[in-house]
Design a protein around this motif. Sequence first.
Motif, PDB file in Angstrom:
ATOM      1  N   UNK A 100      -6.695   6.751  -3.066  1.00  0.00           N
ATOM      2  CA  UNK A 100      -5.946   7.767  -2.304  1.00  0.00           C
ATOM      3  C   UNK A 100      -5.056   7.120  -1.439  1.00  0.00           C
ATOM      4  N   UNK A 101      -5.750   6.268  -0.555  1.00  0.00           N
ATOM      5  CA  UNK A 101      -4.925   5.717   0.838  1.00  0.00           C
ATOM      6  C   UNK A 101      -5.053   4.266   0.394  1.00  0.00           C
ATOM      7  N   UNK A 102      -4.012   3.554   1.192  1.00  0.00           N
ATOM      8  CA  UNK A 102      -4.081   2.172   0.952  1.00  0.00           C
ATOM      9  C   UNK A 102      -3.159   1.456   2.326  1.00  0.00           C
ATOM     10  N   UNK A 103      -3.603   0.535   2.888  1.00  0.00           N
ATOM     11  CA  UNK A 103      -2.749  -0.035   3.922  1.00  0.00           C
ATOM     12  C   UNK A 103      -2.216  -1.281   3.783  1.00  0.00           C
ATOM     13  N   UNK A 104      -1.077  -1.682   3.908  1.00  0.00           N
ATOM     14  CA  UNK A 104      -0.295  -2.773   3.568  1.00  0.00           C
ATOM     15  C   UNK A 104       0.213  -3.439   4.844  1.00  0.00           C
ATOM     16  N   UNK A 105       0.027  -4.758   5.186  1.00  0.00           N
ATOM     17  CA  UNK A 105       0.574  -5.450   6.466  1.00  0.00           C
ATOM     18  C   UNK A 105       1.872  -6.179   5.817  1.00  0.00           C
ATOM     19  N   UNK A 106       2.896  -6.114   6.073  1.00  0.00           N
ATOM     20  CA  UNK A 106       4.043  -6.806   6.044  1.00  0.00           C
ATOM     21  C   UNK A 106       4.455  -7.755   7.065  1.00  0.00           C
ATOM     22  N   UNK A 107       4.250  -9.094   6.867  1.00  0.00           N
ATOM     23  CA  UNK A 107       4.445 -10.095   7.560  1.00  0.00           C
ATOM     24  C   UNK A 107       5.496 -11.443   7.614  1.00  0.00           C
ATOM     25  N   UNK A 108       5.956 -11.631   8.549  1.00  0.00           N
ATOM     26  CA  UNK A 108       7.267 -12.866   8.197  1.00  0.00           C
ATOM     27  C   UNK A 108       6.290 -14.096   7.970  1.00  0.00           C
ATOM     28  N   UNK A 109       5.033 -14.374   8.532  1.00  0.00           N
ATOM     29  CA  UNK A 109       4.309 -15.388   8.269  1.00  0.00           C
ATOM     30  C   UNK A 109       2.735 -14.971   8.398  1.00  0.00           C
ATOM     31  N   UNK A 110       1.916 -15.754   7.824  1.00  0.00           N
ATOM     32  CA  UNK A 110       0.529 -15.070   7.815  1.00  0.00           C
ATOM     33  C   UNK A 110      -0.437 -15.813   8.870  1.00  0.00           C
ATOM     34  N   UNK A 111       0.133 -16.430   9.711  1.00  0.00           N
ATOM     35  CA  UNK A 111      -0.668 -16.808  10.830  1.00  0.00           C
ATOM     36  C   UNK A 111      -0.052 -16.425  12.260  1.00  0.00           C
ATOM     37  N   UNK A 112      -0.579 -15.348  12.719  1.00  0.00           N
ATOM     38  CA  UNK A 112       0.002 -14.850  13.985  1.00  0.00           C
ATOM     39  C   UNK A 112      -1.185 -14.146  14.605  1.00  0.00           C
ATOM     40  N   UNK A 113      -0.855 -13.616  15.866  1.00  0.00           N
ATOM     41  CA  UNK A 113      -1.743 -12.569  16.357  1.00  0.00           C
ATOM     42  C   UNK A 113      -1.984 -11.412  15.690  1.00  0.00           C
ATOM     43  N   UNK A 114      -0.739 -10.775  15.387  1.00  0.00           N
ATOM     44  CA  UNK A 114      -0.854  -9.544  14.645  1.00  0.00           C
ATOM     45  C   UNK A 114      -1.275  -9.470  13.440  1.00  0.00           C
ATOM     46  N   UNK A 115      -1.376 -10.654  12.556  1.00  0.00           N
ATOM     47  CA  UNK A 115      -2.214 -10.849  11.377  1.00  0.00           C
ATOM     48  C   UNK A 115      -3.667 -10.865  11.730  1.00  0.00           C
ATOM     49  N   UNK A 116      -4.014 -11.405  12.777  1.00  0.00           N
ATOM     50  CA  UNK A 116      -5.377 -11.405  13.184  1.00  0.00           C
ATOM     51  C   UNK A 116      -6.011 -10.213  13.572  1.00  0.00           C
ATOM     52  N   UNK A 117      -5.006  -9.231  14.295  1.00  0.00           N
ATOM     53  CA  UNK A 117      -5.597  -7.820  14.494  1.00  0.00           C
ATOM     54  C   UNK A 117      -5.623  -7.009  13.608  1.00  0.00           C
ATOM     55  N   UNK A 118      -4.470  -7.218  12.404  1.00  0.00           N
ATOM     56  CA  UNK A 118      -4.584  -6.561  11.099  1.00  0.00           C
ATOM     57  C   UNK A 118      -5.806  -6.782  10.380  1.00  0.00           C
ATOM     58  N   UNK A 119      -6.135  -7.923  10.154  1.00  0.00           N
ATOM     59  CA  UNK A 119      -7.639  -8.485   9.561  1.00  0.00           C
ATOM     60  C   UNK A 119      -8.780  -7.807  10.161  1.00  0.00           C
ATOM     61  N   UNK A 120      -8.667  -7.957  11.417  1.00  0.00           N
ATOM     62  CA  UNK A 120     -10.102  -7.292  12.237  1.00  0.00           C
ATOM     63  C   UNK A 120     -10.134  -5.957  11.935  1.00  0.00           C
ATOM     64  N   UNK A 121      -8.961  -5.085  11.931  1.00  0.00           N
ATOM     65  CA  UNK A 121      -8.945  -3.747  11.660  1.00  0.00           C
ATOM     66  C   UNK A 121      -9.599  -3.255  10.479  1.00  0.00           C
ATOM     67  N   UNK A 122      -9.089  -4.229   9.366  1.00  0.00           N
ATOM     68  CA  UNK A 122      -9.376  -4.018   7.899  1.00  0.00           C
ATOM     69  C   UNK A 122     -10.843  -4.166   7.796  1.00  0.00           C
ATOM     70  N   UNK A 123     -11.706  -4.957   8.813  1.00  0.00           N
ATOM     71  CA  UNK A 123     -13.075  -4.894   8.621  1.00  0.00           C
ATOM     72  C   UNK A 123     -13.828  -3.793   8.955  1.00  0.00           C
ATOM     73  N   UNK A 124     -12.935  -3.183  10.152  1.00  0.00           N
ATOM     74  CA  UNK A 124     -13.874  -1.714  10.472  1.00  0.00           C
ATOM     75  C   UNK A 124     -13.328  -0.642   9.954  1.00  0.00           C
ATOM     76  N   UNK A 125     -12.442  -0.636   8.616  1.00  0.00           N
ATOM     77  CA  UNK A 125     -11.984   0.355   7.841  1.00  0.00           C
ATOM     78  C   UNK A 125     -12.192   0.349   6.487  1.00  0.00           C
ATOM     79  N   UNK A 126     -13.450   0.159   6.067  1.00  0.00           N
ATOM     80  CA  UNK A 126     -13.873  -0.091   4.698  1.00  0.00           C
ATOM     81  C   UNK A 126     -13.467   1.078   3.721  1.00  0.00           C
ATOM     82  N   UNK A 127     -13.333   2.111   4.057  1.00  0.00           N
ATOM     83  CA  UNK A 127     -12.713   3.307   3.381  1.00  0.00           C
ATOM     84  C   UNK A 127     -11.642   3.058   2.456  1.00  0.00           C
ATOM     85  N   UNK A 128     -10.640   2.245   2.666  1.00  0.00           N
ATOM     86  CA  UNK A 128      -9.603   2.136   1.942  1.00  0.00           C
ATOM     87  C   UNK A 128      -9.175   0.683   1.770  1.00  0.00           C
TER      88      UNK A 128
END
Length: 329
Positions: A100-128
């Motif tokens: 029903x729901x999905x979250x996609x992160x679009x990043x210029x490069x996969x090593x940055x603070x934003x990617x880290x925060x995105x991955x940490x968020x994914x750990x806490x939202x297992x519903x999607x």
Amino acid sequence: SSQNLSEEFAEAAQQLKTEAPRIQFGKIDVTYQPDLRKEFNIQEFPTVKFFVDGSREDPIDCKGVRQASAFITWVKRRTGPSAVLINSTDQAETIINADDLAVIGFFKELHSDSVEVFCETARDVPEMPFGMTASEDVWANYSIQKNTLVVFKKGKPVHNEVLEDGRQNKLDLTRLIKTFTLDLVTEYNLETSVKIFDVPVENHILLFTPTNSETVSEISENYKSAAAEFRGKIMFVLVDTNEPRNGRVFEYFRIREVDVPAVRILNLTSEAMYKMPADEVTLENLKEFCQSYLNGKAKLHLSSEEIPEDWDKMPVKVLVGKNFNRIVF
């Protein structure tokens, strides 16, 4: 309930036994283990904690997870990658349409603070499901220009959040994304109340109105428009004043029939209550009320019954919230 959660927990343990045998599941009845209750500061039940590398120091709290499937995802994302790496548009479409729901992160490069925060968020939202990509083809397919988190609902993008290094906060993103598990405005009832409290947004605004009144459609539209502007910051709840089972909620907020429609904000942490100063439920009034609350300028509402007319006629004076300070102090 504890019983339901216990069953879902057991089911997750059973499934992970073969998939991830290194992860052990245990259950403790703290009635018979007061020392453990004290050591891990267990305040509410049930509480689920995840211990890493055999250490009893700083276990990770697993909050708001109720289904076996979500438990399994939560544990897997804690022990492995939390977002799927997407290399093609087909792969992106598969993830977006699988649930029903999905979250996609679009990043210029996969090593940055934003990617880290995105991955940490994914750990806490297992519903999607969470995916991330640095593929130019995928970016172009969804017309993305900057580092962006996109929430998809039923295959369509419903929210874009531009991600900038150092600007994003894991808790804010978690709150925002979790609100999509509910409607923009959630009608309060026994079933939804559990879901409302599972979303980690501590500011709740409540609109008390009979849902069969003549003006309800206009009021609801205004309320919904305001909800879209404050998504992730304030949870918008609708309480039907014609529903007898909501009686305890009216009592708590001291709402009487003559008061409706009424709008209140409640901070769950401090239990502080605020009343919208305007009587009319217009978009403008709602926005002003929400903004003044978030800016810390809203006036605290002391929920109190009216001062009885004969409060000072007898030797023992009758005090209520509204005259307590003035008379006593």
